[in-house]
Design a protein around this motif. Structure first.
Motif, mmCIF file in Angstrom:
data_model
loop_
_atom_site.group_PDB
_atom_site.id
_atom_site.type_symbol
_atom_site.label_atom_id
_atom_site.label_comp_id
_atom_site.label_asym_id
_atom_site.label_seq_id
_atom_site.Cartn_x
_atom_site.Cartn_y
_atom_site.Cartn_z
ATOM 1 N N THR A 223 0.848 -1.203 0.000
ATOM 2 C CA THR A 223 0.000 0.000 0.000
ATOM 3 C C THR A 223 0.880 1.248 0.000
ATOM 4 O OG1 THR A 223 -1.793 -1.103 1.159
ATOM 5 C CG2 THR A 223 -1.724 1.287 1.325
ATOM 6 N N GLU A 224 1.886 1.242 0.859
ATOM 7 C CA GLU A 224 2.775 2.406 0.919
ATOM 8 C C GLU A 224 3.388 2.686 -0.451
ATOM 9 O OE1 GLU A 224 4.301 0.686 5.034
ATOM 10 O OE2 GLU A 224 5.637 2.246 4.292
ATOM 11 N N ASN A 225 3.854 1.616 -1.110
ATOM 12 C CA ASN A 225 4.487 1.792 -2.423
ATOM 13 C C ASN A 225 3.491 2.299 -3.468
ATOM 14 O OD1 ASN A 225 6.862 0.881 -1.342
ATOM 15 N ND2 ASN A 225 6.502 -1.255 -1.946
ATOM 16 N N GLN A 226 2.307 1.677 -3.454
ATOM 17 C CA GLN A 226 1.261 2.077 -4.417
ATOM 18 C C GLN A 226 0.925 3.558 -4.241
ATOM 19 O OE1 GLN A 226 -1.738 -0.933 -3.469
ATOM 20 N NE2 GLN A 226 -2.519 -0.674 -5.554
ATOM 21 N N VAL A 227 0.752 3.940 -2.992
ATOM 22 C CA VAL A 227 0.333 5.318 -2.716
ATOM 23 C C VAL A 227 1.457 6.287 -3.071
ATOM 24 C CG1 VAL A 227 -0.393 6.907 -0.889
ATOM 25 C CG2 VAL A 227 -1.320 4.602 -0.963
ATOM 26 N N GLN A 228 2.684 5.886 -2.799
ATOM 27 C CA GLN A 228 3.813 6.757 -3.157
ATOM 28 C C GLN A 228 3.835 7.005 -4.667
ATOM 29 O OE1 GLN A 228 5.509 8.546 -1.334
ATOM 30 N NE2 GLN A 228 5.187 7.623 0.695
ATOM 31 N N ARG A 229 3.539 5.958 -5.420
ATOM 32 C CA ARG A 229 3.512 6.122 -6.886
ATOM 33 C C ARG A 229 2.381 7.075 -7.282
ATOM 34 N NH1 ARG A 229 4.834 0.593 -6.920
ATOM 35 N NH2 ARG A 229 2.662 -0.046 -7.196
ATOM 36 N N ALA A 230 1.260 6.940 -6.604
ATOM 37 C CA ALA A 230 0.117 7.814 -6.932
ATOM 38 C C ALA A 230 0.421 9.261 -6.568
ATOM 39 C CB ALA A 230 -1.125 7.336 -6.192
ATOM 40 N N ILE A 231 1.174 9.447 -5.490
ATOM 41 C CA ILE A 231 1.499 10.815 -5.061
ATOM 42 C C ILE A 231 2.297 11.539 -6.141
ATOM 43 C CG2 ILE A 231 2.929 12.137 -3.425
ATOM 44 C CD1 ILE A 231 2.048 10.126 -1.255
ATOM 45 N N ALA A 232 3.172 10.784 -6.782
ATOM 46 C CA ALA A 232 4.038 11.392 -7.799
ATOM 47 C C ALA A 232 3.222 12.005 -8.935
ATOM 48 C CB ALA A 232 5.005 10.336 -8.333
ATOM 49 N N GLU A 233 2.029 11.445 -9.166
ATOM 50 C CA GLU A 233 1.232 11.936 -10.295
ATOM 51 C C GLU A 233 0.082 12.833 -9.847
ATOM 52 O OE1 GLU A 233 -0.174 8.350 -12.017
ATOM 53 O OE2 GLU A 233 1.843 7.582 -12.441
ATOM 54 N N ALA A 234 -0.006 13.081 -8.551
ATOM 55 C CA ALA A 234 -1.212 13.761 -8.041
ATOM 56 C C ALA A 234 -1.013 15.267 -7.910
ATOM 57 C CB ALA A 234 -1.577 13.185 -6.682
ATOM 58 N N SER A 235 -2.147 15.969 -7.889
ATOM 59 C CA SER A 235 -2.115 17.411 -7.620
ATOM 60 C C SER A 235 -1.762 17.613 -6.143
ATOM 61 C CB SER A 235 -3.486 18.017 -7.916
ATOM 62 O OG SER A 235 -4.413 17.536 -6.977
ATOM 63 N N PRO A 236 -1.347 18.847 -5.774
ATOM 64 C CA PRO A 236 -0.918 19.060 -4.379
ATOM 65 C C PRO A 236 -1.975 18.694 -3.343
ATOM 66 C CG PRO A 236 -0.285 20.924 -5.742
ATOM 67 C CD PRO A 236 -1.103 20.026 -6.608
ATOM 68 N N SER A 237 -3.231 19.043 -3.598
ATOM 69 C CA SER A 237 -4.256 18.768 -2.569
ATOM 70 C C SER A 237 -4.501 17.268 -2.441
ATOM 71 C CB SER A 237 -5.554 19.500 -2.896
ATOM 72 O OG SER A 237 -6.073 19.009 -4.106
ATOM 73 N N VAL A 238 -4.543 16.583 -3.581
ATOM 74 C CA VAL A 238 -4.728 15.129 -3.554
ATOM 75 C C VAL A 238 -3.503 14.470 -2.920
ATOM 76 C CG1 VAL A 238 -4.865 13.080 -5.034
ATOM 77 C CG2 VAL A 238 -6.322 15.051 -5.500
ATOM 78 N N ALA A 239 -2.332 14.995 -3.244
ATOM 79 C CA ALA A 239 -1.100 14.413 -2.694
ATOM 80 C C ALA A 239 -1.097 14.498 -1.175
ATOM 81 C CB ALA A 239 0.118 15.139 -3.276
ATOM 82 N N ALA A 240 -1.624 15.580 -0.633
ATOM 83 C CA ALA A 240 -1.641 15.726 0.826
ATOM 84 C C ALA A 240 -2.473 14.621 1.459
ATOM 85 C CB ALA A 240 -2.207 17.097 1.200
ATOM 86 N N SER A 241 -3.640 14.352 0.863
ATOM 87 C CA SER A 241 -4.479 13.268 1.390
ATOM 88 C C SER A 241 -3.770 11.926 1.264
ATOM 89 C CB SER A 241 -5.811 13.208 0.629
ATOM 90 O OG SER A 241 -6.619 14.307 0.973
ATOM 91 N N LEU A 242 -3.142 11.723 0.118
ATOM 92 C CA LEU A 242 -2.474 10.435 -0.100
ATOM 93 C C LEU A 242 -1.289 10.253 0.855
ATOM 94 C CD1 LEU A 242 -2.565 10.123 -4.005
ATOM 95 C CD2 LEU A 242 -3.980 8.925 -2.321
ATOM 96 N N ARG A 243 -0.591 11.361 1.118
ATOM 97 C CA ARG A 243 0.538 11.259 2.070
ATOM 98 C C ARG A 243 0.023 10.823 3.437
ATOM 99 N NH1 ARG A 243 3.357 15.102 -1.028
ATOM 100 N NH2 ARG A 243 2.153 16.845 -0.204
ATOM 101 N N SER A 244 -1.136 11.351 3.781
ATOM 102 C CA SER A 244 -1.738 10.980 5.068
ATOM 103 C C SER A 244 -2.076 9.483 5.072
ATOM 104 C CB SER A 244 -2.992 11.839 5.279
ATOM 105 O OG SER A 244 -3.743 11.341 6.324
ATOM 106 N N LEU A 245 -2.596 9.013 3.944
ATOM 107 C CA LEU A 245 -2.935 7.593 3.835
ATOM 108 C C LEU A 245 -1.665 6.733 3.951
ATOM 109 C CD1 LEU A 245 -5.532 6.158 1.381
ATOM 110 C CD2 LEU A 245 -3.444 4.928 1.785
ATOM 111 N N ALA A 246 -0.615 7.162 3.267
ATOM 112 C CA ALA A 246 0.638 6.397 3.313
ATOM 113 C C ALA A 246 1.192 6.369 4.739
ATOM 114 C CB ALA A 246 1.653 7.020 2.353
ATOM 115 N N ALA A 247 1.098 7.515 5.410
ATOM 116 C CA ALA A 247 1.612 7.585 6.787
ATOM 117 C C ALA A 247 0.818 6.642 7.699
ATOM 118 C CB ALA A 247 1.527 9.016 7.302
ATOM 119 N N THR A 248 -0.491 6.588 7.468
ATOM 120 C CA THR A 248 -1.331 5.681 8.266
ATOM 121 C C THR A 248 -0.904 4.238 8.050
ATOM 122 O OG1 THR A 248 -3.190 7.198 8.069
ATOM 123 C CG2 THR A 248 -3.709 4.942 8.681
#
Lengths: 264, 183
Positions: A223-248
């Motif tokens: 999950t962490e890896n998947q989300v990290q990949r998604a963060i690379a392609e995401a807008s800043p606001s979406v990336a913030a949510s995804l970073r939170s998900l990865a941290a969880t």
């Protein structure tokens, strides 16, 4: 009867308006007890006549709407081709009823910030079609399982599946620019992890932990890896949510590893 | 009292009829919501819990034995949901929102009535939850002590004791307030 016993008798009556004959007899000659009784009856009336609290009309309407939609989905499930796998068919059966889940499930989150403006309830979002009903469907099924009082091992498994559904839904929403539901789903994921999956893991016995946790830890790593990949392609606001998900996911993995006695 | 109509709804709902279940929802929604709102002191939590109660009722309806007391049973489900929610959420209780704009009995009477309502609501808020839950079931919902015992998983004597204590505390707090205005 003295005043004290009369008073206690009145307080203990199911209906203080209808006292025992003995009490009535005492009341005839005792103004103090009559006053006490008047107060008690007035209290009953006051509590009875407290206005009904204002309701959010949408809450019940949503619930009933979902109930109605459930019938349609049930009919669809009944006519589904036999090749559909049983679990999948059951999911379809629950399709709209699943929406019902989101309200209480996300209520865990939304109920916390009563001073803040309330975001649109996910149940409403689903009703208006902005959340994938299949996801909600699965959530409901699991919620129903949880409500049925499963043993701790099975409950843990329900939370594992629920977390995976929410992760997938978060990644799906991340691909939709400006999704208002993403932060909500991410917060629910965090809650499911914290209070569900990790909390439930602590209740597993040693053999259960050894049997179940390694796979979950591995999945969380993915999950962490998947989300990290998604963060690379995401807008800043979406990336913030995804970073939170990865941290969880990272935090949950670390806590599960500690439960297994592994170094983090 | 469970009327015949309600019994038919229950039986049909147990057989999978969602319209019948919707009728049960219509009948009990506001009552459950009011009870939960008084106990949680938070409209949002009460709303979520009300939905959760009906979700659970729907999921467990087949376990309900026809002919037994549905009203007590549904409040039992609500009571369990409330207990679970209090375990989950340890947030401070919220102040009751003002809900006093619904009556229009004339300016002076309205003022007195509103003031009394506010004082009664505040006194209710201060009551320990176990006493408040039992009193509201008795006074607002009209449940007998036997039904309260079923709803809250108590003995009948304990139910009676809780209502007794609630009345005693409220009368002590509100005594003179209850003498004024219309009796």
């Amino acid at each position: 009867m003295n005043c004290r016993s009369v008073y206690r008798s009145l307080l203990a009556l199911e209906s203080p308006a209808v006292p025992d004959p003995e009490v009535r007899e005492h009341l005839k000659g005792c103004s103090r007890c009559r006053r006490r009784r008047r107060r008690l009856l007035r209290l009953q009336r006051e509590v009875q006549s407290l206005p009904f609290p204002l309701e959010n009309p949408r809450a019940k309407a949503c619930f009933l709407q979902m109930l109605a939609r459930l019938q349609t989905h049930q009919a669809a499930a009944a006519s589904a081709p036999p090749s559909v796998r049983p679990t999948r068919r059951r999911l379809v059966t629950y399709a709209v009823a699943a929406v019902l889940l989101l309200a209480p499930a996300l209520g865990w989150l939304l109920g916390e910030k009563d001073d803040a403006p309330r975001p649109k309830k996910p149940a409403e979002a689903v009703a208006s079609g902005s959340v994938d009903p299949v996801v909600v469907d699965r959530l409901l099924e699991r919620h129903l399982h949880l409500a049925q009082g499963l043993p701790s091992g099975e409950r843990f498994q329900v939370f594992v599946e629920l977390a995976a559904e929410l992760r997938d839904e978060a990644l799906r929403l991340a691909r939709q620019p400006g999704s208002a539901e993403l932060p909500v789903v991410v917060r629910l994921y965090g809650r499911i992890m914290d209070e569900g999956l990790v909390g439930r893991a602590a209740h597993l016995n040693e053999p259960q932990r050894r049997q179940r946790l390694p796979a979950v830890i591995n999945e969380l790593r993915q999950t962490e890896n998947q989300v990290q990949r998604a963060i690379a392609e995401a807008s800043p606001s979406v990336a913030a949510s995804l970073r939170s998900l990865a941290a969880t996911a990272r935090d949950a993995r670390a806590r599960l590893q500690l439960l297994l006695g592994e170094k983090v | 009292v469970q009327d015949n109509e309600e019994q038919r709804w229950i039986q049909r709902a147990q057989a999978g009829d969602r319209d019948a279940f919707a009728s049960l929802v219509e009948r009990y929604w506001s009552r459950l919501y009011r009870w939960l709102q008084h106990l949680t002191r938070c409209t949002y939590t009460a709303e979520d819990l009300t939905q959760e109660v009906f979700l659970k009722v729907w999921g467990k309806l087949k376990l309900f034995q026809p002919g037994t007391n549905f009203r007590a049973w549904i409040f039992r489900v609500a009571s369990n949901c409330l207990i679970d929610s209090r375990r989950r959420i340890r947030s401070p209780a919220q102040a009751l929102p003002s809900t006093l704009g619904n009556h229009d009995p004339g300016p002076v009477a309205a003022l007195l009535s509103q003031e009394t309502h506010v004082l009664v609501e505040e006194a209710l808020e201060r009551l320990p939850l176990r006493f408040r839950a039992a009193l509201l079931l008795r006074v607002q919902e009209g449940l007998s002590f036997h039904e309260i015992a079923q709803a809250l998983a108590l003995t009948e004597e304990t139910a009676r004791w809780r209502v007794f204590k609630a009345r005693q505390i409220l009368l002590k707090e509100l005594g003179p307030v209850l003498d004024r205005g219309k009796a």
